[in-house]
Write a protein that holds these residues in place. Structure first.
Motif, PDB file in Angstrom:
ATOM      1  N   VAL A   1       0.838  -1.188   0.000  1.00 45.65           N
ATOM      2  CA  VAL A   1       0.000   0.000   0.000  1.00 45.65           C
ATOM      3  C   VAL A   1       0.879   1.245   0.000  1.00 45.65           C
ATOM      4  O   VAL A   1       2.000   1.237   0.503  1.00 45.65           O
ATOM      5  CB  VAL A   1      -0.972   0.047   1.210  1.00 45.65           C
ATOM      6  CG1 VAL A   1      -1.942  -1.099   1.167  1.00 45.65           C
ATOM      7  CG2 VAL A   1      -0.236   0.058   2.521  1.00 45.65           C
ATOM      8  N   LEU A   2       0.355   2.298  -0.582  1.00 43.63           N
ATOM      9  CA  LEU A   2       0.968   3.612  -0.560  1.00 43.63           C
ATOM     10  C   LEU A   2      -0.127   4.553  -0.072  1.00 43.63           C
ATOM     11  O   LEU A   2      -0.919   5.055  -0.854  1.00 43.63           O
ATOM     12  CB  LEU A   2       1.470   4.004  -1.947  1.00 43.63           C
ATOM     13  CG  LEU A   2       2.322   5.254  -2.039  1.00 43.63           C
ATOM     14  CD1 LEU A   2       3.595   5.103  -1.211  1.00 43.63           C
ATOM     15  CD2 LEU A   2       2.678   5.542  -3.478  1.00 43.63           C
ATOM     16  N   PRO A   3      -0.218   4.763   1.248  1.00 42.94           N
ATOM     17  CA  PRO A   3      -1.327   5.517   1.821  1.00 42.94           C
ATOM     18  C   PRO A   3      -1.337   6.986   1.395  1.00 42.94           C
ATOM     19  O   PRO A   3      -0.303   7.655   1.422  1.00 42.94           O
ATOM     20  CB  PRO A   3      -1.099   5.416   3.331  1.00 42.94           C
ATOM     21  CG  PRO A   3      -0.155   4.273   3.510  1.00 42.94           C
ATOM     22  CD  PRO A   3       0.670   4.226   2.275  1.00 42.94           C
ATOM     23  N   MET A   4      -2.527   7.462   0.995  1.00 43.95           N
ATOM     24  CA  MET A   4      -2.737   8.869   0.680  1.00 43.95           C
ATOM     25  C   MET A   4      -3.854   9.387   1.577  1.00 43.95           C
ATOM     26  O   MET A   4      -4.928   8.779   1.649  1.00 43.95           O
ATOM     27  CB  MET A   4      -3.117   9.075  -0.782  1.00 43.95           C
ATOM     28  CG  MET A   4      -3.322  10.555  -1.116  1.00 43.95           C
ATOM     29  SD  MET A   4      -3.894  10.858  -2.796  1.00 43.95           S
ATOM     30  CE  MET A   4      -2.470  10.384  -3.728  1.00 43.95           C
TER      31      MET A   4
ATOM     32  N   VAL B   1      16.361   3.923   0.010  1.00 43.89           N
ATOM     33  CA  VAL B   1      15.346   4.180  -1.014  1.00 43.89           C
ATOM     34  C   VAL B   1      14.003   4.458  -0.347  1.00 43.89           C
ATOM     35  O   VAL B   1      13.747   4.013   0.778  1.00 43.89           O
ATOM     36  CB  VAL B   1      15.197   2.991  -1.994  1.00 43.89           C
ATOM     37  CG1 VAL B   1      16.477   2.762  -2.769  1.00 43.89           C
ATOM     38  CG2 VAL B   1      14.771   1.723  -1.271  1.00 43.89           C
ATOM     39  N   TRP B   2      13.156   5.215  -1.045  1.00 41.85           N
ATOM     40  CA  TRP B   2      11.785   5.451  -0.599  1.00 41.85           C
ATOM     41  C   TRP B   2      10.926   4.348  -1.190  1.00 41.85           C
ATOM     42  O   TRP B   2      11.135   3.925  -2.321  1.00 41.85           O
ATOM     43  CB  TRP B   2      11.295   6.821  -1.066  1.00 41.85           C
ATOM     44  CG  TRP B   2      12.088   7.941  -0.469  1.00 41.85           C
ATOM     45  CD1 TRP B   2      13.052   8.680  -1.082  1.00 41.85           C
ATOM     46  CD2 TRP B   2      12.000   8.426   0.872  1.00 41.85           C
ATOM     47  NE1 TRP B   2      13.565   9.610  -0.201  1.00 41.85           N
ATOM     48  CE2 TRP B   2      12.936   9.472   1.011  1.00 41.85           C
ATOM     49  CE3 TRP B   2      11.221   8.085   1.982  1.00 41.85           C
ATOM     50  CZ2 TRP B   2      13.115  10.178   2.194  1.00 41.85           C
ATOM     51  CZ3 TRP B   2      11.400   8.795   3.155  1.00 41.85           C
ATOM     52  CH2 TRP B   2      12.339   9.820   3.260  1.00 41.85           C
ATOM     53  N   SER B   3       9.953   3.889  -0.424  1.00 40.70           N
ATOM     54  CA  SER B   3       9.182   2.734  -0.864  1.00 40.70           C
ATOM     55  C   SER B   3       7.779   2.743  -0.282  1.00 40.70           C
ATOM     56  O   SER B   3       7.507   3.403   0.726  1.00 40.70           O
ATOM     57  CB  SER B   3       9.908   1.462  -0.405  1.00 40.70           C
ATOM     58  OG  SER B   3       9.204   0.313  -0.783  1.00 40.70           O
ATOM     59  N   ASP B   4       6.901   1.962  -0.928  1.00 41.27           N
ATOM     60  CA  ASP B   4       5.584   1.703  -0.352  1.00 41.27           C
ATOM     61  C   ASP B   4       5.756   0.712   0.800  1.00 41.27           C
ATOM     62  O   ASP B   4       6.866   0.301   1.121  1.00 41.27           O
ATOM     63  CB  ASP B   4       4.621   1.148  -1.408  1.00 41.27           C
ATOM     64  CG  ASP B   4       5.017  -0.240  -1.910  1.00 41.27           C
ATOM     65  OD1 ASP B   4       6.142  -0.716  -1.625  1.00 41.27           O
ATOM     66  OD2 ASP B   4       4.196  -0.860  -2.590  1.00 41.27           O
ATOM     67  N   PHE B   5       4.665   0.340   1.422  1.00 39.00           N
ATOM     68  CA  PHE B   5       4.697  -0.637   2.506  1.00 39.00           C
ATOM     69  C   PHE B   5       4.141  -1.944   1.938  1.00 39.00           C
ATOM     70  O   PHE B   5       2.940  -2.071   1.715  1.00 39.00           O
ATOM     71  CB  PHE B   5       3.851  -0.158   3.695  1.00 39.00           C
ATOM     72  CG  PHE B   5       4.309   1.171   4.215  1.00 39.00           C
ATOM     73  CD1 PHE B   5       5.411   1.252   5.042  1.00 39.00           C
ATOM     74  CD2 PHE B   5       3.655   2.334   3.855  1.00 39.00           C
ATOM     75  CE1 PHE B   5       5.857   2.492   5.511  1.00 39.00           C
ATOM     76  CE2 PHE B   5       4.088   3.568   4.323  1.00 39.00           C
ATOM     77  CZ  PHE B   5       5.188   3.644   5.149  1.00 39.00           C
ATOM     78  N   GLY B   6       5.010  -2.881   1.665  1.00 39.53           N
ATOM     79  CA  GLY B   6       4.552  -4.114   1.047  1.00 39.53           C
ATOM     80  C   GLY B   6       5.602  -5.192   1.104  1.00 39.53           C
ATOM     81  O   GLY B   6       6.711  -4.990   1.586  1.00 39.53           O
ATOM     82  N   GLY B   7       5.225  -6.338   0.580  1.00 39.41           N
ATOM     83  CA  GLY B   7       6.148  -7.457   0.572  1.00 39.41           C
ATOM     84  C   GLY B   7       5.520  -8.701  -0.007  1.00 39.41           C
ATOM     85  O   GLY B   7       4.484  -8.652  -0.677  1.00 39.41           O
TER      86      GLY B   7
END
Length: 79
Positions: free
Chosen positions: A4-7, A31-37
């Protein structure tokens, strides 16, 4: 995998920062990243469950998302 990339309502986007190994640079980089795996067997193939679990794990359970928020959000599939 899934993530997820929360907005937020005001347009603010929450991203994480993590260390990854760069093969090109041959060293660890930030690095900048979404929250996932990766999908876990207990997710039973449900990518919304994977995204929700990963977001919770990667934010030390501080990001409080619901299953409904994840399944009703904008979605992009990257292969």
């Amino acid at each position: 995998g899934a993530g997820v990339l929360p907005m937020f309502d005001d347009g603010t986007v929450l991203v994480g920062r993590e260390t990854r190994f760069s093969n090109k640079l041959r060293k660890n980089v930030q690095v900048w990243s979404d929250f996932g795996g990766a999908v876990d067997p207990k997710d039973k193939g449900n990518l919304a469950v994977t995204a929700l679990r990963e977001a919770s794990e990667e934010t030390a359970k501080t990001l409080k998302l619901t299953y409904s928020q994840v399944v009703n959000s904008l979605y992009t599939d990257h292969h």
